[in-house]
Enzyme design. Structure first.
Site, short mmCIF file in Angstrom:
data_model
loop_
_atom_site.label_atom_id
_atom_site.label_comp_id
_atom_site.label_asym_id
_atom_site.label_seq_id
_atom_site.Cartn_x
_atom_site.Cartn_y
_atom_site.Cartn_z
N VAL A 119 0.82 -1.20 0.00
CA VAL A 119 0.00 0.00 0.00
C VAL A 119 0.86 1.26 0.00
O VAL A 119 0.52 2.26 -0.63
CB VAL A 119 -1.00 -0.01 1.18
CG1 VAL A 119 -0.33 0.16 2.52
CG2 VAL A 119 -2.07 1.04 1.00
N ASP A 120 2.00 1.23 0.67
CA ASP A 120 2.91 2.38 0.73
C ASP A 120 3.36 2.77 -0.68
O ASP A 120 3.25 3.93 -1.08
CB ASP A 120 4.10 2.03 1.62
CG ASP A 120 5.01 3.21 1.93
OD1 ASP A 120 4.55 4.37 1.84
OD2 ASP A 120 6.18 2.98 2.28
#
Length: 171
Positions: free
Chosen positions: A31-32
């Site tokens: 997700v980062d």
């Protein structure tokens, strides 16, 4: 007030999305990396300014940036714990991620916040325990603070969606 959806968090239109960041705030995998790619250089530039002022972002802490090209207004970056068997205060640190992210949302007048499943990917936090901590912490925070009208748990996979829904059913 709390809901769960299966989606891509970079597509969610809310006041703030939460990024499961690493301590360098420079983007990474999961997700980062997705948030940094979709949001563009503005997010990275603001993360660099934060790092110049405070060094790294420690586990359980949270910082906020604008959202660049994302449909959200802000990105709240929080560093989840790496699971090492549970004897290094991982549960407390994960709860801190949710509490500190919500506190930043309140301080920045956010009415809606979207969370991913923090630490359940490459950080190997057991998904069932993480779901329990996430829902309980968010529910407890919302019962004591006004301002946030909606929290969305955005799950990337069926397993996390099922586990979060199960926990929501318990509150």
């Amino acid at each position: 007030m709390i809901e769960v959806i299966k989606s891509d968090i970079t597509k969610i239109s809310v006041d703030a999305i939460v990024n499961a960041a690493n301590s360098s705030l420079m983007g990474g995998g999961g997700v980062d990396g997705a948030i940094h790619r979709a949001g563009g250089n503005t997010i990275l530039d603001e993360c660099k300014i934060i790092l110049a002022k405070q060094g790294s972002c420690k586990t359980g802490q949270a910082v906020i940036t604008t959202a660049g090209n994302l449909p959200a207004k802000f990105v709240i970056h929080t560093v989840g714990p790496i699971w090492n068997g549970g004897s290094n205060n991982e549960s407390e640190k994960l709860a801190d991620c949710y509490k500190n992210s919500l506190q930043l949302a309140v301080e920045n007048n956010c009415k809606s916040v979207a969370f991913p499943s923090i630490s359940t990917g490459v950080y190997r936090f057991p998904k069932e325990e993480a779901a329990h901590i996430a829902v309980k912490t968010v529910s407890d925070f919302l019962s004591k603070h006004s301002g946030i009208e909606k929290v969305i748990f955005v799950c990337f996979d069926d397993e996390n969606e099922t586990l979060i829904n199960k926990e929501i059913g318990r509150i």
